[in-house]
Design an enzyme around this catalytic site. Structure first.
Site, mmCIF file in Angstrom:
data_model
loop_
_atom_site.group_PDB
_atom_site.id
_atom_site.type_symbol
_atom_site.label_atom_id
_atom_site.label_comp_id
_atom_site.label_asym_id
_atom_site.label_seq_id
_atom_site.Cartn_x
_atom_site.Cartn_y
_atom_site.Cartn_z
ATOM 1 N N GLY A 240 -4.406 4.072 8.196
ATOM 2 C CA GLY A 240 -2.999 4.234 7.827
ATOM 3 C C GLY A 240 -2.551 5.693 7.838
ATOM 4 O O GLY A 240 -1.362 5.994 7.884
ATOM 5 N N HIS A 269 9.120 -3.762 9.038
ATOM 6 C CA HIS A 269 7.763 -3.962 8.518
ATOM 7 C C HIS A 269 7.629 -5.472 8.279
ATOM 8 O O HIS A 269 7.726 -5.939 7.156
ATOM 9 C CB HIS A 269 7.632 -3.170 7.207
ATOM 10 N N CYS A 293 1.112 -7.488 -0.049
ATOM 11 C CA CYS A 293 1.863 -8.509 -0.786
ATOM 12 C C CYS A 293 1.926 -9.843 -0.042
ATOM 13 O O CYS A 293 2.892 -10.595 -0.172
ATOM 14 C CB CYS A 293 3.275 -8.034 -1.088
ATOM 15 N N ASP A 309 2.375 -7.284 10.951
ATOM 16 C CA ASP A 309 2.774 -6.025 10.312
ATOM 17 C C ASP A 309 4.072 -5.408 10.841
ATOM 18 O O ASP A 309 4.909 -5.010 10.044
ATOM 19 C CB ASP A 309 1.637 -5.006 10.437
ATOM 20 N N ASN A 407 -8.321 -2.305 -0.974
ATOM 21 C CA ASN A 407 -7.645 -2.053 0.312
ATOM 22 C C ASN A 407 -8.639 -2.091 1.480
ATOM 23 O O ASN A 407 -8.333 -1.601 2.570
ATOM 24 C CB ASN A 407 -6.906 -0.710 0.270
HETATM 25 O O1 SAT Z 1 -2.110 1.542 5.573
HETATM 26 S S1 SAT Z 1 -1.333 0.934 6.653
HETATM 27 O O2 SAT Z 1 0.065 1.334 6.576
HETATM 28 O O3 SAT Z 1 -1.879 1.235 7.964
HETATM 29 C C1 SAT Z 1 -1.404 -0.736 6.497
HETATM 30 C C2 SAT Z 1 -0.455 -1.191 5.469
HETATM 31 O O4 SAT Z 1 -0.596 -0.787 4.308
HETATM 32 O O5 SAT Z 1 0.433 -1.973 5.805
HETATM 33 MN MN MN Z 2 1.973 -2.682 6.697
#
Ligand code: SAT
Ligand code: MN
Length: 654
Positions: A240, A269, A293, A309, A407
Site C-alpha cells: 500500500g 474505491h 470493511c 478494490d 492487515n
Molecule cells: O493498503 S492498500 O491501500 O494497498 C489496500 C487497502 O487498504 O485497500
Molecule cells: Mn482498498
C-alpha cells in the site's frame, strides 16, 4: 483547479536528463544488450526520459526491463527468492513476504500530496510544498538503488484499450513490488506506445526500499506529485506504500476524473461483482467500502466476480453506466477468510494451482501459512510479522501478539479465483453497472440495506459514510468520516469531488440510472438492546442483501419508504435468507431495520457541520440533509426515539 505539468518536474530536476538523446546515452551506459533492446521498443520519448531520470537519480548496479513475457515474469519470481524479499512455501507457487513490524499498513502520517503554492487539497489530506518535496527527494533518493537492480515495468490500469484504462510505469528496486505488480496488473509493454497515445498520458511510479531497516522507517515517505502524475516512495515495503500503481495512481485517476472528465467519469474505491438473478440474468454491482470493511467479501459473494478494490466508471454512448477493474488481482486481507465464508478464496489459498504471495501471516515449521479467523487449528509457534512467535507472546505493553497481523494479505490473480468472470472482467467495454452500494463499519446507526430515492440522495449516502478505524492504516484509531470510502485517496477539495458525483449521477447522458444503496454489516447486539459487540449478522448474509437489491433494480420487490430511502419488507428478505439456507427471524429483522432516530440525526448533524467547513460545498447536499431531518423529526415527534418498521409503514412523516 488542478494544472498538469505545473512547477518543477522534481524527477527531471534531480536526474538531469532532458532529451531522448541523453536518455539513450544513459541507457547505453547502464543497461546490458538485452535490456537495451527491450527499451528500444518503447518509442514514447517522454516515457524514455522519465525512465532515464529514474535511473540517473537512483544509480542502480543493473537495470531490468520487465516486458511481461513468461521469461521475464519468471525472472522476477526468481530474483525475489534470491534477494530474500520472498521465501518459498510448501505449496508450489506460494511465497511469503514480511514487512517490518512497524510498517504493516499504509503510513498515512508520512504520505503527502506534492502541491504548488496556493493549490488546495482535501482538508482530510496531508500536503507538502513542491520545493520541500524536491529537497526531500534530493536528499534521500539519489544513489538509493546502489548495489541493487532497478526494475522497470509497463502496465495498464484496466483492460488494454478500454477508454477508462490508464497506462502506467512501475520503477522499483523491490522484487516483491515488481512481483506483486505482475500479479495485480495487466502488463502493457507490447501496447504501451499505443495506449499512451489513446489515453493522452501515462503515470509514473518510482520506489526503493533502500536498506529496509527499522531505523530508516521514520524517513520513509510516500509523495504523490499531482501535477506531474509521478509518485516517489522510499524506505518502505508494504504494498500500500510502495506498489503505487495501486493507491498512488488511484489518487491521480480521481484527479483526472474530477478535473478533466467531470460528469463523464469516476474513479472509485469500489469492488465490482455480478449476481445471477431469476432466469439466469446477470446484474452487476459496484460498491465502496473503506479498507478492511468487507469490500472483498462483498465482491466474492457475487456469482461473477470482477474486482475487489478499484473501479473506473463511465457513461457509455448507449446511456448505460460502465465499470472496469483497474487491477487484475486481489491484495486481500486474509483475517477471517474461512471455508464457510469465502470458499472461492480458500480454494486458492489451500489447494494447489494459484500463484500466491502471502504477507505478514504465520508460517509454521512445515512452511504452511496460518491466519486468524480461518476456522482451522492453529500451530502454537512459528514465524510471523514480528519474528519468532509462540502462543501467548506479548508485546512491550503486555498485549498479546496475534498469530497473524490483522492487515496480513494474500496477493493473487483474479483468474485463479473460481467465480471470476474473465468474459466481462477483460472486456474493454466494462461491466454494465446497475447497482451502486456504499458502506462503512457502523456499529449502531444505519440498517443493513437501504436504497436512495433518487441520485441526489444516493450521492449523499456516499458522502455520509462513517467508519471505525481498521488495521489498514498505521496508528489510526476511532470513528472517522470516510466520504465515499474514497477519502484517503481524494487529493482535491471534497467539494470538487462531490460536485463531480452529483454531475455524474444526474447526467442527462446517463439514461439507465443505477439504483444507489447503503449497506451496513456491522450493527451490534449491544446497539440494539442486547449485550456486547457481537454482530447481528454474519458474512454470508451479504448474499441476501445483494439479492434484495438485485430484485429491487428489476422492479420485482416492493419496499418501505422512509425519510432516508427505501428499506426491504420482511417477507422478501425471509425468502432470500431461505435461499441461502438460513432462518431469518422477524425479531432479527426488527432489530436491524427499526430506526434509532437520534443516532441517524446525530450522524447527519456531524456530517453537516463538517461539510460546512469546506469551501463551496454543493448546496444539494444540505438540501438532502434538511429533507431527511424533517422526516426523521416528524417520526420522532409521533413515535419517540425508536421507530419500528410497522410505524415506518404508516408513513406519518410524509
Ligand atoms: O493498503 S492498500 O491501500 O494497498 C489496500 C487497502 O487498504 O485497500
Ligand atoms: Mn482498498
Amino acid at each position: 483547479m488542478l494544472e498538469l505539468k505545473k512547477g518543477i518536474d522534481i524527477l527531471a530536476e534531480i536526474g538531469g536528463i532532458n532529451s531522448p538523446e541523453e536518455a539513450t546515452a544513459l541507457f547505453e551506459s547502464k543497461c546490458d544488450r538485452k535490456n537495451l533492446e527491450k527499451l528500444g521498443k518503447i518509442t514514447n520519448e517522454e516515457a524514455l526520459v522519465k525512465i532515464a531520470n529514474a535511473i540517473a537519480m537512483t544509480d542502480p548496479d543493473a537495470v531490468f526491463v520487465n516486458t511481461g513475457s513468461d521469461e521475464d515474469v519468471q525472472k522476477v519470481r526468481e530474483m525475489s527468492l534470491a534477494t530474500g524479499e520472498e521465501q518459498p512455501l510448501a505449496m508450489r507457487g506460494h511465497t511469503i513476504h514480511f514487512d517490518l513490524p512497524q510498517e504493516q499498513a499504509r503510513i498515512v502520517d508520512r504520505t503527502f500530496y506534492i502541491v504548488n503554492e496556493d493549490e488546495d487539497v482535501s482538508v482530510l489530506a496531508k500536503k507538502i510544498l513542491r520545493e520541500e518535496a524536491y529537497e526531500y527527494v534530493k536528499d534521500h533518493m539519489p544513489g538509493i538503488a546502489r548495489g541493487k537492480t532497478l526494475m522497470i515495468g509497463f502496465f495498464s490500469r484496466g483492460p488494454v484499450g478500454s477508454q477508462a484504462a490508464l497506462p502506467a510505469i512501475e520503477i522499483t528496486t523491490s522484487t516483491y513490488v515488481m512481483h506483486s505488480a505482475n500479479i495485480l496488473y495487466r502488463n502493457a509493454y507490447d501496447h504501451f506506445d499505443r495506449e499512451t497515445q489513446r489515453a493522452g498520458l501515462f503515470l509514473t511510479n518510482i520506489h526503493s526500499e533502500g536498506p529496509n531497516r527499522p531505523e530508516d522507517l521514520p524517513n520513509a515517505r510516500v509523495f504523490m506529485d499531482r501535477s506531474w502524475l509521478t509518485t516517489f516512495s522510499m524506505f518502505c515495503t508494504y504494498a500500500g506504500n510502495t506498489l503505487l500503481l495501486k493507491k498512488g495512481n488511484h489518487r491521480f485517476a480521481v484527479d483526472l476524473a474530477t478535473y478533466y472528465h467531470r460528469g463523464e467519469e469516476l474513479s472509485e474505491h469500489m469492488y465490482i461483482t455480478g449476481l445471477t438473478g431469476p432466469g439466469g440474468r446477470k446484474t452487476f454491482f459496484a460498491g465502496a467500502a473503506p479498507s478492511g470493511c468487507g469490500k472483498t467479501a462483498t465482491a466474492m459473494a457475487g456469482t461473477d466476480f470482477i474486482g475487489d478494490d478499484l473501479a473506473r466508471l463511465w457513461i457509455a454512448e448507449d446511456g448505460t453506466l460502465r465499470g472496469i477493474n483497474a487491477e487484475f488481482g486481489i491484495f486481500g486481507i486474509v483475517q477471517d477468510v474461512s471455508l464457510e465464508s469465502d470458499p472461492h478464496l480458500m480454494n486458492c489459498l489451500r489447494e494447489e494451482g494459484a500463484e500466491v504471495i502471502w504477507s505478514n501471516v504465520l508460517i509454521d515449521k512445515d512452511k504452511v501459512p496460518h491466519w486468524a479467523g480461518n476456522g482451522e487449528e492453529h500451530p502454537k509457534r512459528g514465524i510471523n510479522f514480528q519474528g519468532d512467535w509462540q502462543e501467548g507472546k506479548t508485546d512491550e505493553d503486555g498485549k498479546a501478539i496475534p498469530l497473524s497481523h490483522p492487515n496480513a494479505r494474500c496477493t493473487l490473480r483474479n483468474n485463479s479465483i473460481g467465480n471470476y468472470s474473465e468474459e466481462v472482467g477483460e472486456n474493454p467495454d466494462g461491466a454494465r453497472i446497475q447497482v451502486v452500494t456504499y458502506s462503512g463499519r457502523d456499529s449502531d446507526t444505519m440498517p443493513p440495506v437501504w436504497v436512495a430515492k433518487n441520485p441526489d440522495h444516493g450521492v449523499v449516502i456516499g458522502a455520509s459514510i462513517l467508519s471505525a478505524a481498521t488495521a489498514t492504516e498505521v496508528g489510526v484509531t476511532g470513528v472517522r468520516r470516510q466520504p465515499w470510502a474514497n477519502e484517503p485517496f481524494i487529493p482535491g477539495p471534497l467539494s470538487d469531488y462531490m460536485d463531480a458525483q452529483f454531475k455524474f449521477f444526474n447526467s442527462g447522458k446517463l439514461k439507465a440510472k443505477p439504483i444507489m444503496a447503503g449497506l451496513n454489516y456491522f450493527l451490534t447486539h449491544g446497539a440494539r438492546g442486547g449485550e456486547g459487540t457481537g454482530l447481528l449478522g454474519e458474512k454470508r448474509d451479504v448474499k441476501a442483501w445483494l439479492g434484495w437489491l438485485e430484485l429491487r433494480v428489476h422492479g420485482e420487490v416492493d419496499a418501505i419508504e422512509t425519510p432516508i430511502g427505501f428499506i426491504p419488507k420482511y417477507g422478501d428478505l425471509n425468502k432470500l435468507f431461505a435461499g441461502i439456507g438460513k432462518e431469518y427471524p422477524k425479531s432479527l429483522y426488527d432489530k436491524q431495520f427499526s430506526f434509532h432516530i437520534e443516532n441517524i440525526m446525530a450522524r447527519i448533524i456531524l456530517q453537516e457541520e463538517a461539510y460546512k467547513k469546506e469551501r463551496t460545498p454543493p448546496p444539494t447536499l444540505f438540501e438532502v440533509y434538511e429533507e431527511q431531518k424533517r422526516g426523521l423529526e416528524a417520526l420522532k415527534a409521533k413515535y419517540g426515539p425508536v421507530v419500528t418498521v410497522e410505524q415506518l409503514i404508516e408513513g406519518a412523516w410524509k
